[in-house]
Design a protein around this motif. Structure first.
Motif, PDB file in Angstrom:
ATOM      1  N   GLU A   9      44.814  24.314 -73.286  1.00  0.00           N
ATOM      2  CA  GLU A   9      44.528  24.021 -71.881  1.00  0.00           C
ATOM      3  C   GLU A   9      45.800  23.462 -71.253  1.00  0.00           C
ATOM      4  N   LEU A  10      46.252  24.054 -70.160  1.00  0.00           N
ATOM      5  CA  LEU A  10      47.481  23.613 -69.499  1.00  0.00           C
ATOM      6  C   LEU A  10      47.209  23.343 -68.025  1.00  0.00           C
ATOM      7  N   LYS A  11      47.901  22.357 -67.502  1.00  0.00           N
ATOM      8  CA  LYS A  11      47.840  22.026 -66.079  1.00  0.00           C
ATOM      9  C   LYS A  11      49.282  21.950 -65.586  1.00  0.00           C
TER      10      LYS A  11
ATOM     11  N   GLY B 222      49.142  19.379 -71.232  1.00  0.00           N
ATOM     12  CA  GLY B 222      48.196  20.237 -71.904  1.00  0.00           C
ATOM     13  C   GLY B 222      47.573  19.589 -73.118  1.00  0.00           C
TER      14      GLY B 222
END
Length: 155
Positions: A77-79, A120
């Motif tokens: 999961e990356l932001k 992430g």
């Protein structure tokens, strides 16, 4: 410095409960506009995790060679917070999150000085040669606990 270590690959460092891994942005990392291509951050995360495991004494390469067991990414999961650009000097900061019998969650962020560029969470699972999850070695769990700073509970 001795000749033996002069050409040694860069290997990051452990600072407190975090692993810090420096990255410089080259042409190959960017799109036509000189901005880091989004998928490259997964590669930076991978390099940092590989190095973190090695630095804490987890010899997963020997295990892979011995019986085919390895870590695989089960979830990522990356932001994206800010663009990184050609020539930037960045640091990938990694810390151990939840430790499980068959894997671990690693929290990672790419920093430019004090600015978060990308953050992430990557969950890796230890699998046997058949691709099925299996218990990771107890010594590895202990190594994760030693650098986790009492992060999330082991389960």
């Amino acid at each position: 410095m001795s000749e033996e270590t002069d050409d040694a690959p860069y290997s990051g460092r452990i600072v407190g409960n975090e692993h810090r891994f420096a990255v410089r942005i080259y042409y190959e990392d960017t799109d036509a506009g000189g901005v880091v291509y989004h998928a490259r951050y997964l590669g930076f995360f991978e390099r940092a995790r590989f190095d973190m495991l090695t630095r804490v004494g987890i010899d997963f390469l020997a295990t892979l060679a011995a019986d085919g067991s390895a870590y695989v990414v089960a979830e990522a999961e990356l932001k994206y917070r800010a663009p990184a650009r050609l020539g930037d000097a960045l640091t990938v900061v990694s810390s151990v999150g939840r430790i499980r019998s068959a894997g671990v969650v690693v929290h990672q962020r790419v920093m430019r000085n004090d600015q978060v560029v990308v953050e992430g969470r990557v969950a890796v699972v230890f699998v046997g040669p058949d691709g099925r999850p299996r218990r990771q070695p107890e010594a590895w769990i202990t190594a994760f606990e030693a650098i986790s700073g009492g992060a999330e509970a082991r389960r």
